[in-house]
Motif scaffolding. Structure first.
Motif, PDB file in Angstrom:
ATOM      1  N   LYS A   1       0.830  -1.204   0.000  1.00 22.80           N
ATOM      2  CA  LYS A   1       0.000   0.000   0.000  1.00 22.80           C
ATOM      3  C   LYS A   1       0.866   1.257   0.000  1.00 22.80           C
ATOM      4  O   LYS A   1       0.560   2.228  -0.698  1.00 22.80           O
ATOM      5  CB  LYS A   1      -0.922  -0.001   1.226  1.00 22.80           C
ATOM      6  N   ASN A   2       1.951   1.228   0.767  1.00 17.71           N
ATOM      7  CA  ASN A   2       2.854   2.379   0.807  1.00 17.71           C
ATOM      8  C   ASN A   2       3.446   2.661  -0.566  1.00 17.71           C
ATOM      9  O   ASN A   2       3.526   3.811  -1.009  1.00 17.71           O
ATOM     10  CB  ASN A   2       3.972   2.139   1.813  1.00 17.71           C
ATOM     11  N   ILE A   3       3.874   1.594  -1.254  1.00 13.82           N
ATOM     12  CA  ILE A   3       4.473   1.746  -2.582  1.00 13.82           C
ATOM     13  C   ILE A   3       3.438   2.252  -3.582  1.00 13.82           C
ATOM     14  O   ILE A   3       3.701   3.185  -4.357  1.00 13.82           O
ATOM     15  CB  ILE A   3       5.079   0.414  -3.054  1.00 13.82           C
ATOM     16  N   ALA A   4       2.256   1.632  -3.564  1.00  8.66           N
ATOM     17  CA  ALA A   4       1.217   1.995  -4.537  1.00  8.66           C
ATOM     18  C   ALA A   4       0.765   3.439  -4.362  1.00  8.66           C
ATOM     19  O   ALA A   4       0.715   4.218  -5.329  1.00  8.66           O
ATOM     20  CB  ALA A   4       0.026   1.044  -4.395  1.00  8.66           C
ATOM     21  N   PHE A   5       0.447   3.814  -3.124  1.00  8.81           N
ATOM     22  CA  PHE A   5      -0.024   5.185  -2.880  1.00  8.81           C
ATOM     23  C   PHE A   5       1.105   6.199  -3.071  1.00  8.81           C
ATOM     24  O   PHE A   5       0.859   7.327  -3.512  1.00  8.81           O
ATOM     25  CB  PHE A   5      -0.614   5.299  -1.477  1.00  8.81           C
TER      26      PHE A   5
ATOM     27  N   TYR B   1       1.333   5.282   4.175  1.00  7.42           N
ATOM     28  CA  TYR B   1       0.356   5.707   3.173  1.00  7.42           C
ATOM     29  C   TYR B   1      -0.608   6.757   3.730  1.00  7.42           C
ATOM     30  O   TYR B   1      -1.193   7.537   2.964  1.00  7.42           O
ATOM     31  CB  TYR B   1      -0.427   4.496   2.649  1.00  7.42           C
ATOM     32  N   ILE B   2      -0.767   6.798   5.063  1.00  4.07           N
ATOM     33  CA  ILE B   2      -1.642   7.814   5.648  1.00  4.07           C
ATOM     34  C   ILE B   2      -1.088   9.208   5.353  1.00  4.07           C
ATOM     35  O   ILE B   2      -1.798  10.094   4.858  1.00  4.07           O
ATOM     36  CB  ILE B   2      -1.786   7.608   7.173  1.00  4.07           C
ATOM     37  N   GLU B   3       0.201   9.398   5.641  1.00  2.00           N
ATOM     38  CA  GLU B   3       0.836  10.684   5.371  1.00  2.00           C
ATOM     39  C   GLU B   3       0.855  10.978   3.876  1.00  2.00           C
ATOM     40  O   GLU B   3       0.579  12.106   3.448  1.00  2.00           O
ATOM     41  CB  GLU B   3       2.257  10.688   5.920  1.00  2.00           C
ATOM     42  N   THR B   4       1.164   9.948   3.068  1.00  2.00           N
ATOM     43  CA  THR B   4       1.212  10.130   1.615  1.00  2.00           C
ATOM     44  C   THR B   4      -0.138  10.576   1.072  1.00  2.00           C
ATOM     45  O   THR B   4      -0.222  11.510   0.258  1.00  2.00           O
ATOM     46  CB  THR B   4       1.628   8.819   0.926  1.00  2.00           C
ATOM     47  N   ASN B   5      -1.210   9.915   1.507  1.00  2.00           N
ATOM     48  CA  ASN B   5      -2.549  10.250   1.008  1.00  2.00           C
ATOM     49  C   ASN B   5      -2.979  11.640   1.446  1.00  2.00           C
ATOM     50  O   ASN B   5      -3.594  12.384   0.669  1.00  2.00           O
ATOM     51  CB  ASN B   5      -3.562   9.212   1.500  1.00  2.00           C
ATOM     52  N   VAL B   6      -2.660  12.002   2.684  1.00  2.00           N
ATOM     53  CA  VAL B   6      -3.015  13.343   3.170  1.00  2.00           C
ATOM     54  C   VAL B   6      -2.312  14.402   2.329  1.00  2.00           C
ATOM     55  O   VAL B   6      -2.928  15.390   1.910  1.00  2.00           O
ATOM     56  CB  VAL B   6      -2.636  13.492   4.660  1.00  2.00           C
ATOM     57  N   ILE B   7      -1.019  14.202   2.073  1.00  2.00           N
ATOM     58  CA  ILE B   7      -0.255  15.170   1.281  1.00  2.00           C
ATOM     59  C   ILE B   7      -0.794  15.251  -0.145  1.00  2.00           C
ATOM     60  O   ILE B   7      -0.953  16.348  -0.710  1.00  2.00           O
ATOM     61  CB  ILE B   7       1.239  14.788   1.266  1.00  2.00           C
TER      62      ILE B   7
END
Length: 216
Positions: A9-13, A156-162
């Motif tokens: 999920k981290n890689i994909a997002f 991915y939480i931080e990535t999605n928020v940004i």
């Protein structure tokens, strides 16, 4: 399996977020140049560069924080996690204060750092600098909370928020540049959206990790 799923999920997002912000950023720069010219864009980029250098005051502390949390989080040592997070909160506020002080100390020298401002007045470039400085400093009051999510491999939480924040911000900035081409409005739009984001993220992470609000 949980770690593998989180990593995927981290890689994909992360990949999706980079692609989205890359294309939106390119579109914004083109619209900015067409509506306000390249002088203001250069000033904006220069301010970002200055504050990026000031952010080196962090000196890799976030990486050390994330690493030190892995063990307590894996062992579910809530009290130790709470102690670490309290320490991180103080450290990040100290970093924010240091960047604010250094940033304010630089302000009187802007007229020497930026010599070719075209038709942009010294007053305008100074006000714009303070807006960008405020946006940078205020981010440190929430950033430390991401450490706990990242220690659980939920980057991915931080990535999605940004990604979401940048998408909304850039979309509004492009619309603003088309209808109201004003540099102040361009900067204030980013600050307003990011302030809303910081409040939301703080409340969301407090709800996700309720023990962060405990004072003991």
């Amino acid at each position: 399996m949980g770690r593998v799923r989180y990593a995927a999920k981290n890689i994909a997002f992360g990949w999706m977020g980079n692609v989205i912000t890359l294309f939106l950023g390119a579109a914004l720069r083109q619209v900015f140049i067409n509506r306000l010219g390249d002088t203001l864009l250069g000033i904006s980029d220069y301010y970002t560069s200055i504050l990026t250098v000031l952010s080196l005051a962090e000196l890799g502390i976030s990486t050390a924080f994330n690493y030190s949390l892995y063990g307590p989080v894996a062992r579910n040592e809530v009290e130790k996690v709470k102690s670490y997070m309290k320490l991180y909160k103080k450290a990040y506020r100290g970093i924010a204060a240091a960047i604010a002080v250094i940033g304010l100390a630089i302000a009187p020298f802007l007229k020497y750092l930026i010599k070719d401002t075209g038709s942009v007045s010294l007053r305008d470039i100074t006000i714009c600098y303070f807006i960008v400085l405020f946006n940078t400093v205020s981010s440190y009051f929430v950033a430390y909370k991401y450490s706990l999510a990242n220690a659980q491999q939920k980057n991915y939480i931080e990535t999605n928020v940004i990604t979401i924040t940048k998408t909304i911000t850039i979309s509004l900035q492009i619309a603003g540049l088309y209808f109201f081409p004003n540099f102040y409005l361009y900067l204030v739009t980013a600050v307003a959206i990011e302030l809303i984001q910081k409040v939301f993220v703080s409340l969301y992470l407090d709800k996700l990790y309720p023990y962060l609000k405990e004072k003991e």
